[in-house]
Design a protein around this motif. Sequence first.
Motif, PDB file in Angstrom:
ATOM      1  N   TYR A   1      29.195  44.812  19.252  1.00 40.64           N
ATOM      2  CA  TYR A   1      28.713  43.872  20.040  1.00 40.64           C
ATOM      3  C   TYR A   1      29.393  44.108  21.520  1.00 40.64           C
ATOM      4  CZ  TYR A   1      27.204  41.237  15.955  1.00 40.64           C
ATOM      5  OH  TYR A   1      26.396  40.722  14.796  1.00 40.64           O
ATOM      6  N   TYR A   2      28.727  43.760  22.462  1.00 38.13           N
ATOM      7  CA  TYR A   2      28.916  44.219  23.680  1.00 38.13           C
ATOM      8  C   TYR A   2      28.850  42.899  24.883  1.00 38.13           C
ATOM      9  CZ  TYR A   2      27.199  48.387  21.942  1.00 38.13           C
ATOM     10  OH  TYR A   2      26.911  49.572  21.160  1.00 38.13           O
ATOM     11  N   PRO A   3      29.637  42.884  25.708  1.00 43.35           N
ATOM     12  CA  PRO A   3      29.364  42.191  27.001  1.00 43.35           C
ATOM     13  C   PRO A   3      28.162  42.345  27.592  1.00 43.35           C
ATOM     14  CG  PRO A   3      31.495  43.334  27.145  1.00 43.35           C
ATOM     15  CD  PRO A   3      30.850  43.970  26.255  1.00 43.35           C
ATOM     16  N   PHE A   4      27.772  41.360  28.394  1.00 41.54           N
ATOM     17  CA  PHE A   4      26.565  41.544  29.298  1.00 41.54           C
ATOM     18  C   PHE A   4      26.466  42.793  30.060  1.00 41.54           C
ATOM     19  CE2 PHE A   4      24.135  40.495  33.514  1.00 41.54           C
ATOM     20  CZ  PHE A   4      23.132  40.614  32.955  1.00 41.54           C
ATOM     21  N   ASP A   5      25.287  43.527  29.914  1.00 42.27           N
ATOM     22  CA  ASP A   5      25.096  44.825  30.643  1.00 42.27           C
ATOM     23  C   ASP A   5      26.051  45.836  30.600  1.00 42.27           C
ATOM     24  OD1 ASP A   5      23.352  46.176  32.258  1.00 42.27           O
ATOM     25  OD2 ASP A   5      23.971  45.248  34.248  1.00 42.27           O
ATOM     26  N   VAL A   6      26.645  45.763  29.405  1.00 40.63           N
ATOM     27  CA  VAL A   6      27.548  46.960  29.055  1.00 40.63           C
ATOM     28  C   VAL A   6      27.133  47.845  28.039  1.00 40.63           C
ATOM     29  CG1 VAL A   6      30.034  47.224  28.386  1.00 40.63           C
ATOM     30  CG2 VAL A   6      29.520  45.499  30.130  1.00 40.63           C
TER      31      VAL A   6
ATOM     32  N   VAL B   1      29.436  50.242  26.853  1.00 47.49           N
ATOM     33  CA  VAL B   1      30.565  51.017  26.169  1.00 47.49           C
ATOM     34  C   VAL B   1      31.201  50.052  25.161  1.00 47.49           C
ATOM     35  CG1 VAL B   1      33.102  51.539  26.766  1.00 47.49           C
ATOM     36  CG2 VAL B   1      31.360  51.832  28.417  1.00 47.49           C
ATOM     37  N   VAL B   2      31.336  51.014  24.066  1.00 49.66           N
ATOM     38  CA  VAL B   2      31.806  50.260  22.601  1.00 49.66           C
ATOM     39  C   VAL B   2      33.282  49.768  23.063  1.00 49.66           C
ATOM     40  CG1 VAL B   2      32.738  50.440  20.340  1.00 49.66           C
ATOM     41  CG2 VAL B   2      30.786  51.800  21.128  1.00 49.66           C
ATOM     42  N   GLN B   3      33.322  48.387  22.719  1.00 45.01           N
ATOM     43  CA  GLN B   3      34.561  47.548  22.958  1.00 45.01           C
ATOM     44  C   GLN B   3      35.847  47.934  22.117  1.00 45.01           C
ATOM     45  OE1 GLN B   3      34.628  45.517  26.030  1.00 45.01           O
ATOM     46  NE2 GLN B   3      32.980  47.136  26.205  1.00 45.01           N
ATOM     47  N   ALA B   4      37.124  47.942  22.790  1.00 45.83           N
ATOM     48  CA  ALA B   4      38.331  48.018  22.138  1.00 45.83           C
ATOM     49  C   ALA B   4      38.191  47.550  20.614  1.00 45.83           C
ATOM     50  CB  ALA B   4      39.496  47.801  22.770  1.00 45.83           C
ATOM     51  N   ALA B   5      37.747  46.295  20.599  1.00 41.71           N
ATOM     52  CA  ALA B   5      37.831  45.458  19.339  1.00 41.71           C
ATOM     53  C   ALA B   5      36.799  46.323  18.089  1.00 41.71           C
ATOM     54  CB  ALA B   5      37.506  44.069  19.514  1.00 41.71           C
ATOM     55  N   ASP B   6      35.798  46.903  18.637  1.00 41.00           N
ATOM     56  CA  ASP B   6      34.992  47.408  17.644  1.00 41.00           C
ATOM     57  C   ASP B   6      35.219  48.729  17.331  1.00 41.00           C
ATOM     58  OD1 ASP B   6      33.525  45.188  17.079  1.00 41.00           O
ATOM     59  OD2 ASP B   6      32.060  45.527  18.811  1.00 41.00           O
ATOM     60  N   ARG B   7      36.302  49.552  18.045  1.00 38.63           N
ATOM     61  CA  ARG B   7      36.459  50.945  17.825  1.00 38.63           C
ATOM     62  C   ARG B   7      36.988  51.255  16.566  1.00 38.63           C
ATOM     63  NH1 ARG B   7      36.668  54.714  22.360  1.00 38.63           N
ATOM     64  NH2 ARG B   7      35.464  53.842  24.149  1.00 38.63           N
TER      65      ARG B   7
ATOM     66  N   ARG C   1      23.561  52.000  24.729  1.00 41.06           N
ATOM     67  CA  ARG C   1      24.359  51.360  23.602  1.00 41.06           C
ATOM     68  C   ARG C   1      24.527  52.200  22.247  1.00 41.06           C
ATOM     69  NH1 ARG C   1      23.234  45.070  25.152  1.00 41.06           N
ATOM     70  NH2 ARG C   1      24.777  45.000  26.646  1.00 41.06           N
ATOM     71  N   ALA C   2      23.088  52.684  21.715  1.00 42.50           N
ATOM     72  CA  ALA C   2      23.081  53.230  20.475  1.00 42.50           C
ATOM     73  C   ALA C   2      23.751  54.658  20.587  1.00 42.50           C
ATOM     74  CB  ALA C   2      21.562  53.433  20.103  1.00 42.50           C
ATOM     75  N   ASP C   3      23.232  55.307  21.787  1.00 36.99           N
ATOM     76  CA  ASP C   3      23.883  56.734  21.993  1.00 36.99           C
ATOM     77  C   ASP C   3      25.247  56.628  22.133  1.00 36.99           C
ATOM     78  OD1 ASP C   3      21.468  57.679  21.998  1.00 36.99           O
ATOM     79  OD2 ASP C   3      21.034  57.766  24.153  1.00 36.99           O
ATOM     80  N   GLY C   4      25.813  55.645  22.670  1.00 34.92           N
ATOM     81  CA  GLY C   4      27.517  55.302  22.692  1.00 34.92           C
ATOM     82  C   GLY C   4      28.091  55.216  21.579  1.00 34.92           C
ATOM     83  N   VAL C   5      27.506  54.752  20.625  1.00 37.78           N
ATOM     84  CA  VAL C   5      28.128  54.620  19.378  1.00 37.78           C
ATOM     85  C   VAL C   5      27.889  55.891  18.511  1.00 37.78           C
ATOM     86  CG1 VAL C   5      27.820  53.457  16.866  1.00 37.78           C
ATOM     87  CG2 VAL C   5      27.600  52.087  19.126  1.00 37.78           C
ATOM     88  N   LYS C   6      26.841  56.572  18.696  1.00 37.97           N
ATOM     89  CA  LYS C   6      26.807  57.841  18.467  1.00 37.97           C
ATOM     90  C   LYS C   6      27.749  58.937  18.682  1.00 37.97           C
ATOM     91  CE  LYS C   6      23.320  61.904  18.030  1.00 37.97           C
ATOM     92  NZ  LYS C   6      22.317  62.492  18.429  1.00 37.97           N
ATOM     93  N   LYS C   7      27.899  58.928  19.894  1.00 37.19           N
ATOM     94  CA  LYS C   7      29.233  59.848  20.552  1.00 37.19           C
ATOM     95  C   LYS C   7      30.506  59.392  19.714  1.00 37.19           C
ATOM     96  CE  LYS C   7      27.314  60.663  25.078  1.00 37.19           C
ATOM     97  NZ  LYS C   7      27.179  60.134  26.202  1.00 37.19           N
TER      98      LYS C   7
END
Lengths: 418, 178
Positions: free
Chosen positions: B74-79, B81-87, B127-133
């Motif tokens: 999950y993400y904040p608005f218009d962000v 980057v994967v948040q620390a909590a989800d890493r 967002r999807a590409d960020g998780v992929k990386k």
Amino acid sequence: MLRLIGWMALLCLALPVQAALNIEIVGAGERQIPIVIPAFEGEDKLKQGLTSVVAADLVRTGLFKLVDPAGKSPHTPQEVNYAQWAGVEALVVGRTRQQANGRTEVEFYLVDGVKQIQLLGQLVSGHEEQLRGIAHRISDMVYEKLTGVPGVFSTRITYVNRDQGKFRLVVADCDGYGEQTVFASDEPIMSPAWSPDGSHLAYVSFEPGHAVVYVQSLVTGQRMVVAKFKGTNSAPAWSPDGQQLAVVLSRDGSSQIYLGRADGSGFRRLSFSDAIDTEPSFSPDGQSLLFTSDRGGSPQIYRMSVDGGVAERLTFDGGNNFSPRYSPDGKGFVFAHLSGGRFYIATQDFESKQMQFLTEGGWEKHPSFAPNGKLVLFATEGQGRGILSTVSSDGRVKQRMSAQTGDIREPVWGPFLK
Amino acid sequence: MKKIALSALLVSLLSACGTVKNGPTTTTFTGLDSANATAAPASAAASTPSSAVKQVEADALDDPKGALASRSVYYPFDVDVVQAADRPLVAAHAKYLSEHPARQVKLEGNADERGSNEYNLALGQRRADGVKKLLVVGGAKDGQLSTASYGEEKPKAAGHNEAAWQQNRRTDIKYQGK
């Protein structure tokens, strides 16, 4: 920043019960032309009324005030007794004849009630199912004669109807009638774009499991894939000559703008930002593109040459700005503005750089100009559903059309039909 | 201190041999049970020729309480980057994918409705590409991963409010065939 509000009148039109849409008009032009349109002779025997359609068309522009004929029914200029029509500036009168071959012939006149002269006299004919089209042609001629601006009543619109997980790409007359489903899918459909001659639609469909750009003929129904790279393929926009297609691809990283041929070949990258660059819109001369980018930290409107190069930021106002589209005269653009949790439809011209709100705000998105530049079509909400709305380009007259089922999304006004 | 070191050693031994289902001295050290439980999925997943063990093998993906049970970021608005909590969640999936090279995952990015549909489509893709990386950094292979964005087109929750929006700002990790 100029907010144009102050609706002057509220007018509800009664429409036939089989209407696909309910239409509600709010506001009025500063000066309205009083016009009377008595029922044409023989019209009551036709399957479809004509004068009711003409009246609805003209009233929707906000430029006309419909006067009740109060039982009087001239059908030719000779039958008009001007003494009976004090204060009426224009009269549309006519006769219809059903011919042996099943066609209907319509003879109509536009008469100047003040100068007491005939301004127009025309004979139009067509089949029974073309009667609404004939009425729209009459509206176009009357509107152009009285305002000097070409009418858009014969043009069409497209939009996506989303109803309980079913998506339909729809083309309809610009008054919302004559709905035809062009393509239906269980997966989302987005971003329809008219080819400049109105013969094809480019759009995004998710049926392959990701966003892919298709072009479909409205004549043959044939459809073809024009952009299907990995990731997202979206936001198609036709060049004014119909030869090129701008699309947004994520194949090289972030979503960027590419330009290629309309058959989907030869895409080359135009924008190089590493941010989101999307929603390209060609200038009428085909030389520039407006687009949305968050390269400056928030989504704003930019302009660049179709040859690429440096982009110029155009919007600076607080809030986010999206979905730019050039006005048909190329002097400005319309866009969606988000601030304080509300979407507004706004315009800005290149010279003054002034932003002008056309609406009071709500959930208003995806604006596009009518081809005469006088009206803007956009998506809004009514009773919790997505509906169509138009606003005059000066912000004075607003119209809402609600479909009977589903959410209407992403409407786009089509071009003049040649 | 010594206890912890010992239990850690035992866990790694258990993991390494991969065939021991009932540890010989499980009652000796406190903390071993839970450690053993954590190690169990890895142990079960490790390939072994023993047919007797095969019967009790379980796919960590099927563990409703396991580290892989959660499949949404999950993400904040218009962000994007994967948040620390989800890493840690993404790291757990990366580890699993590196250990299961045949597994295929589709990453589906989504956005809330505060933006144009096209902007949101691009945001969902980022967002999807960020998780992929992150998955690739964590050991997954590029060929195991595909991405798509649905932007605001497939909202999980309806309504113009933060409660709905926060559910819709999401990347779903979707194991194919699961």
